[in-house]
Write a protein that holds these residues in place. Structure first.
Motif, PDB file in Angstrom:
ATOM      1  N   UNK A  71       0.831  -1.210   0.000  1.00 25.53           N
ATOM      2  CA  UNK A  71       0.000   0.000   0.000  1.00 25.53           C
ATOM      3  C   UNK A  71       0.863   1.255   0.000  1.00 25.53           C
ATOM      4  N   UNK A  72       1.902   1.261   0.821  1.00 24.89           N
ATOM      5  CA  UNK A  72       2.766   2.445   0.914  1.00 24.89           C
ATOM      6  C   UNK A  72       3.413   2.762  -0.432  1.00 24.89           C
ATOM      7  N   UNK A  73       3.949   1.749  -1.101  1.00 29.76           N
ATOM      8  CA  UNK A  73       4.615   1.977  -2.390  1.00 29.76           C
ATOM      9  C   UNK A  73       3.608   2.368  -3.460  1.00 29.76           C
ATOM     10  N   UNK A  74       2.450   1.765  -3.441  1.00 31.78           N
ATOM     11  CA  UNK A  74       1.421   2.140  -4.415  1.00 31.78           C
ATOM     12  C   UNK A  74       1.002   3.598  -4.228  1.00 31.78           C
ATOM     13  N   UNK A  75       0.846   4.006  -2.975  1.00 28.40           N
ATOM     14  CA  UNK A  75       0.444   5.386  -2.713  1.00 28.40           C
ATOM     15  C   UNK A  75       1.519   6.373  -3.157  1.00 28.40           C
ATOM     16  N   UNK A  76       2.776   6.003  -2.961  1.00 24.27           N
ATOM     17  CA  UNK A  76       3.861   6.929  -3.281  1.00 24.27           C
ATOM     18  C   UNK A  76       4.272   6.904  -4.748  1.00 24.27           C
ATOM     19  N   UNK A  77       4.040   5.783  -5.445  1.00 21.98           N
ATOM     20  CA  UNK A  77       4.517   5.658  -6.822  1.00 21.98           C
ATOM     21  C   UNK A  77       3.396   5.497  -7.849  1.00 21.98           C
ATOM     22  N   UNK A  78       2.441   4.617  -7.567  1.00 26.26           N
ATOM     23  CA  UNK A  78       1.425   4.309  -8.577  1.00 26.26           C
ATOM     24  C   UNK A  78       0.289   5.324  -8.610  1.00 26.26           C
ATOM     25  N   UNK A  79      -0.082   5.863  -7.457  1.00 27.82           N
ATOM     26  CA  UNK A  79      -1.251   6.747  -7.401  1.00 27.82           C
ATOM     27  C   UNK A  79      -1.080   7.970  -8.292  1.00 27.82           C
ATOM     28  N   UNK A  80       0.079   8.599  -8.225  1.00 28.32           N
ATOM     29  CA  UNK A  80       0.309   9.799  -9.043  1.00 28.32           C
ATOM     30  C   UNK A  80       0.295   9.473 -10.537  1.00 28.32           C
ATOM     31  N   UNK A 110     -14.966   2.934 -14.837  1.00 26.53           N
ATOM     32  CA  UNK A 110     -14.612   1.967 -13.787  1.00 26.53           C
ATOM     33  C   UNK A 110     -13.507   2.499 -12.871  1.00 26.53           C
ATOM     34  N   UNK A 111     -13.377   3.829 -12.821  1.00 29.56           N
ATOM     35  CA  UNK A 111     -12.260   4.441 -12.109  1.00 29.56           C
ATOM     36  C   UNK A 111     -12.202   4.001 -10.645  1.00 29.56           C
ATOM     37  N   UNK A 112     -13.314   4.031  -9.954  1.00 32.63           N
ATOM     38  CA  UNK A 112     -13.299   3.686  -8.525  1.00 32.63           C
ATOM     39  C   UNK A 112     -12.833   2.259  -8.305  1.00 32.63           C
ATOM     40  N   UNK A 113     -13.387   1.329  -9.079  1.00 35.24           N
ATOM     41  CA  UNK A 113     -13.017  -0.082  -8.912  1.00 35.24           C
ATOM     42  C   UNK A 113     -11.592  -0.343  -9.370  1.00 35.24           C
ATOM     43  N   UNK A 114     -11.132   0.397 -10.372  1.00 33.70           N
ATOM     44  CA  UNK A 114      -9.767   0.214 -10.861  1.00 33.70           C
ATOM     45  C   UNK A 114      -8.733   0.735  -9.855  1.00 33.70           C
ATOM     46  N   UNK A 115      -9.100   1.749  -9.092  1.00 24.19           N
ATOM     47  CA  UNK A 115      -8.156   2.348  -8.136  1.00 24.19           C
ATOM     48  C   UNK A 115      -8.241   1.726  -6.750  1.00 24.19           C
ATOM     49  N   UNK A 116      -9.099   0.753  -6.566  1.00 21.34           N
ATOM     50  CA  UNK A 116      -9.279   0.174  -5.231  1.00 21.34           C
ATOM     51  C   UNK A 116      -8.004  -0.478  -4.720  1.00 21.34           C
ATOM     52  N   UNK A 117      -7.174  -0.991  -5.614  1.00 18.64           N
ATOM     53  CA  UNK A 117      -5.952  -1.659  -5.174  1.00 18.64           C
ATOM     54  C   UNK A 117      -4.954  -0.684  -4.565  1.00 18.64           C
ATOM     55  N   UNK A 118      -5.091   0.608  -4.851  1.00 14.62           N
ATOM     56  CA  UNK A 118      -4.160   1.595  -4.312  1.00 14.62           C
ATOM     57  C   UNK A 118      -4.274   1.723  -2.796  1.00 14.62           C
ATOM     58  N   UNK A 119      -5.458   1.509  -2.261  1.00 14.10           N
ATOM     59  CA  UNK A 119      -5.723   1.731  -0.838  1.00 14.10           C
ATOM     60  C   UNK A 119      -5.721   0.456  -0.011  1.00 14.10           C
ATOM     61  N   UNK A 120      -5.420  -0.669  -0.635  1.00 13.99           N
ATOM     62  CA  UNK A 120      -5.454  -1.946   0.087  1.00 13.99           C
ATOM     63  C   UNK A 120      -4.392  -2.874  -0.496  1.00 13.99           C
ATOM     64  N   UNK A 121      -3.416  -3.235   0.323  1.00 18.12           N
ATOM     65  CA  UNK A 121      -2.327  -4.085  -0.149  1.00 18.12           C
ATOM     66  C   UNK A 121      -2.716  -5.515  -0.413  1.00 18.12           C
ATOM     67  N   UNK A 122      -3.937  -5.912  -0.029  1.00 12.70           N
ATOM     68  CA  UNK A 122      -4.389  -7.285  -0.291  1.00 12.70           C
ATOM     69  C   UNK A 122      -5.210  -7.388  -1.569  1.00 12.70           C
ATOM     70  N   UNK A 123      -5.344  -6.288  -2.285  1.00 14.24           N
ATOM     71  CA  UNK A 123      -6.086  -6.285  -3.547  1.00 14.24           C
ATOM     72  C   UNK A 123      -5.085  -6.221  -4.696  1.00 14.24           C
ATOM     73  N   UNK A 124      -5.327  -6.999  -5.722  1.00 11.05           N
ATOM     74  CA  UNK A 124      -4.425  -7.073  -6.871  1.00 11.05           C
ATOM     75  C   UNK A 124      -4.800  -6.036  -7.929  1.00 11.05           C
ATOM     76  N   UNK A 125      -3.854  -5.778  -8.830  1.00 10.68           N
ATOM     77  CA  UNK A 125      -4.066  -4.819  -9.904  1.00 10.68           C
ATOM     78  C   UNK A 125      -4.933  -5.407 -11.020  1.00 10.68           C
ATOM     79  N   UNK A 126      -5.007  -6.715 -11.101  1.00 14.18           N
ATOM     80  CA  UNK A 126      -5.766  -7.328 -12.195  1.00 14.18           C
ATOM     81  C   UNK A 126      -6.393  -8.639 -11.739  1.00 14.18           C
ATOM     82  N   UNK A 127      -7.076  -9.277 -12.664  1.00 18.82           N
ATOM     83  CA  UNK A 127      -7.777 -10.531 -12.398  1.00 18.82           C
ATOM     84  C   UNK A 127      -7.070 -11.712 -13.062  1.00 18.82           C
ATOM     85  N   UNK A 128      -5.777 -11.610 -13.256  1.00 19.49           N
ATOM     86  CA  UNK A 128      -5.054 -12.653 -13.979  1.00 19.49           C
ATOM     87  C   UNK A 128      -5.047 -13.985 -13.251  1.00 19.49           C
ATOM     88  N   UNK A 129      -5.195 -13.984 -11.935  1.00 16.97           N
ATOM     89  CA  UNK A 129      -5.226 -15.256 -11.197  1.00 16.97           C
ATOM     90  C   UNK A 129      -6.380 -16.128 -11.681  1.00 16.97           C
TER      91      UNK A 129
END
Length: 484
Positions: free
Chosen positions: A385-394, A426-445
């Motif tokens: 979450x910390x790295x996503x907030x500092x690098x991916x969010x912007x 789908x902006x809200x659902x796409x950005x949900x992973x930024x605020x939770x480290x247990x959520x993935x960026x995609x559904x590839x699993x």
């Protein structure tokens, strides 16, 4: 092609003719090797392109193309090795430089074969030696699987006092009054469902070992094993849905209709629990369901007991799951949208004729997000979450502003505008992973769990599903553990 010295002619002209013939043959074979090298490089380049394009819309066609190219590459590499051997026999040259190979796995058992040298020295004829180290060469060998007959012997005893007969209890067998042991049943099921070997082909393989197992006999085992595995499937399914993070997906499957000789299109649904990306050591698993169609009522029934976040694509049948049933009470399931599907929309644009700078720029920016995810895979949720907030969010915010600007300049009906709107809505659902480290960026699993079904095309098993109550999946294939 080589000749011994005694076979060579004495006159110079004949020797020259032999040398010229060998040189001509060597040149011909060298040219073939160069041609093969060129073809191999071309095939490898095509494979690389297809592997990068796996997230495209026609992913199953791409997978089949990859398989075909890999098979062709196998044949060429085998022929290449054969030519190399023939060239060495002509020229007497050594093997060409090979890349360093990885060491053989440490967990494999080792069998040591000691080759004793001659007892006499080849130079002076002496027999007095001292040990001076050793040379060790490891080769990877394979012991083929084999059949065996297990004889269960139950000695009977008679009581001298009351003449009562007694004997040990026979352990239960997987198939009642049947001949197969548990190992054979497991092998047949694994070969059928994991290795995509139909029963008739298994029957032919076993016949080579002198064991007559008919297709109908093994089909009977498969059906009975399905019933036998129902308790295990129930436990696995409970394990999957008790998690708070799931990946869901579905794929079309042709289903045989008994008695009609035709097929209809059903759906196979997969739900994956896998916490390994955020360092969770809970065993991952996947549960499969079959349904005769793709109505939204099916995922609603599958996920009736689930509470948490669902990674999924934009399938409309999932939408009702994200809506709250009562005011001021959040829905039991929240959506985590898939960036791979967004990326796929823009990748599809680059495959059509013409230049697509907006699509290419979008792919590059999304690629930066995936670079961040690759670096934090397996890290604890708080660090992710910390790295996503500092690098991916912007980066995502900048991408959104750029999309808004491009959308204002594009024709509303253009394919590029449609791809941008797909992501923005789908902006809200796409950005949900930024605020939770247990959520993935995609559904590839989930897509990885579906892929073996699409590649294997061993749909005969779905005839069993058709006979299950309510069209639900058979126990034999409805839930499996993911290999760790």
């Amino acid at each position: 092609m080589g000749q011994s010295l005694s076979d060579l002619p004495d006159d110079v002209e004949s020797l020259r003719a032999i040398i010229a013939a060998q040189a001509e043959e060597l040149a011909r074979k060298s040219q073939k090797l160069r041609s093969r090298d060129t073809l191999m490089e071309k095939l490898k380049a095509q494979l690389a392109v297809l592997r990068r394009a796996r997230f495209g819309a026609s992913s199953e066609k791409i997978e089949r193309s990859i398989e075909q190219l890999e098979l062709a590459l196998e044949d060429i590499e085998a022929a290449d090795a054969e030519f190399e051997g023939s060239v060495r026999s002509v020229s007497g040259s050594q093997d060409k430089a090979k890349p360093s190979r990885r060491p053989l796995p440490d967990h494999l058992p080792r069998q040591e074969v000691v080759h004793q040298a001659a007892c006499t020295c080849p130079v002076c004829g002496g027999s007095n030696f001292i040990r001076n180290g050793e040379t060790v060469t490891e080769v990877l060998d394979y012991v083929p699987a084999s059949f065996r007959v297990v004889r269960h012997v139950q000695p009977r005893f008679t009581c001298k006092g009351c003449d009562t007969d007694t004997k040990a209890t026979m352990p239960s067998l997987p198939i009642e009054r049947g001949k197969p042991g548990p190992g054979l049943v497991a092998h047949v099921l694994t070969a059928k469902y994991c290795d995509h070997l139909p029963l008739y082909r298994q029957s032919e393989i076993y016949a080579r070992e002198g064991v007559d197992l008919s297709r109908s006999t093994m089909a009977d085992w498969v059906g009975k094993a399905g019933a036998l595995l129902e308790p295990l499937v129930a436990r696995l399914r409970a394990h999957v849905f008790v998690g708070s993070r799931l990946h869901g997906d579905d794929t079309p499957v042709p289903v045989l209709e008994p008695g009609k000789g035709k097929t209809k299109t059903g759906r196979l649904w997969s739900y994956v629990r896998d916490g390994r990306p955020w360092g969770d050591d809970t065993p991952p698993a996947v549960s499969y369901f079959y349904s005769p169609d793709r109505k939204g009522e099916h995922p609603k029934a599958h996920l009736a007991s689930f509470v948490g976040t669902l990674h999924a694509d934009g399938y409309a049948g999932f939408r009702d799951l994200y809506e709250a049933t009562q005011p001021n009470i959040p829905a039991a399931i929240q959506e985590a949208a898939c960036w791979a599907h967004v990326r796929r929309k823009f990748f599809d644009l680059t495959t059509s004729p013409g230049t697509h700078p907006i699509a290419e720029e979008t792919l590059a920016r999304i690629g930066e997000l995936y670079d961040i995810e690759k670096a934090i895979r397996g890290a604890p949720p708080d660090r992710r979450k910390t790295i996503r907030q500092s690098q991916a969010k912007s980066k995502i915010e900048a991408l959104r502003r750029w999309w808004d600007k491009m959308l204002a300049e594009l024709p509303r009906s253009s394919n590029t505008a449609e791809a941008i709107r797909y992501a923005i809505t789908r902006r809200t659902a796409l950005c949900r992973f930024l605020d939770d480290g247990t959520i993935e960026i995609d559904n590839n699993a989930a897509e990885r769990a579906i892929r073996p079904i699409a590649l294997g095309r061993n749909y005969a098993k779905l005839r069993i599903m058709r006979r299950c109550r309510g069209g639900t999946s058979t126990a034999a294939v409805s839930a499996t553990m993911i290999s760790t």
